[in-house]
Design an enzyme around this catalytic site. Structure first.
Site, PDB file in Angstrom:
ATOM      1  N   SER A  19      -8.631 -49.241 -20.352  1.00  9.51           N
ATOM      2  CA  SER A  19     -10.011 -48.870 -20.581  1.00  9.51           C
ATOM      3  C   SER A  19     -10.209 -47.374 -20.312  1.00  9.51           C
ATOM      4  O   SER A  19      -9.467 -46.548 -20.839  1.00  9.51           O
ATOM      5  CB  SER A  19     -10.921 -49.755 -19.721  1.00  9.51           C
ATOM      6  OG  SER A  19     -12.241 -49.700 -20.176  1.00  9.51           O
ATOM      7  N   HIS A  44      -9.846 -50.317 -25.689  1.00 12.45           N
ATOM      8  CA  HIS A  44     -10.705 -51.335 -26.291  1.00 12.45           C
ATOM      9  C   HIS A  44     -12.105 -50.764 -26.476  1.00 12.45           C
ATOM     10  O   HIS A  44     -12.434 -49.686 -25.973  1.00 12.45           O
ATOM     11  CB  HIS A  44     -10.741 -52.606 -25.439  1.00 12.45           C
ATOM     12  CG  HIS A  44     -11.311 -52.401 -24.072  1.00 12.45           C
ATOM     13  ND1 HIS A  44     -12.648 -52.588 -23.787  1.00 12.45           N
ATOM     14  CD2 HIS A  44     -10.731 -52.007 -22.920  1.00 12.45           C
ATOM     15  CE1 HIS A  44     -12.856 -52.315 -22.507  1.00 12.45           C
ATOM     16  NE2 HIS A  44     -11.713 -51.963 -21.963  1.00 12.45           N
TER      17      HIS A  44
END
Length: 124
Positions: A19, A44
């Site tokens: 992330s 993501h």
């Protein structure tokens, strides 16, 4: 932003760069961005929750789209050679990468940390 403003080189060493940690890894000084041999990187879509009335939900969705676009631009600014469209496709699901993929395909890091490199970092 703070890492880019620092007057000295910023070394980054990643193990679990998932992330936002993938952006922090990439924000290090080029040539000084390392991954440990068994590291994993994952990118993501930004996530969040939305609640409230129709206007609040619409505003939250707009903000999430803006965060996504800024993430894509940030990866490109840090040297990712992929097109914005391809990054957007890769973001749709959790996109896991080995150190080699992170270095060669996305260019979020420069090399794998070795004992020699680590010792040199300690010596300065």
């Amino acid at each position: 932003d703070i890492m880019r403003l620092a007057p000295m080189p910023i070394y980054t060493v990643g193990q679990s760069c998932m992330s936002m940690a993938s952006i922090i890894l990439a924000a290090g000084e080029k040539g000084h961005r390392y991954l440990l041999p068994n590291a994993r990187t994952m990118i993501h879509l930004p996530s969040g929750s939305m609640s409230g009335n129709e206007e609040e939900v619409a505003n939250s969705a707009k903000q999430m789209r803006e965060v996504k676009e800024r993430m894509i631009q940030t990866y490109i600014e840090f040297g990712c050679p992929k097109t914005p469209k391809q990054i957007g496709i890769d973001l749709r699901l959790d996109h896991w990468m080995s150190p080699k993929e992170t270095i060669d395909d996305y260019k979020l890091a420069d090399s794998i940390m070795t004992k020699e490199v680590f010792a040199q970092m300690l010596i300065g």
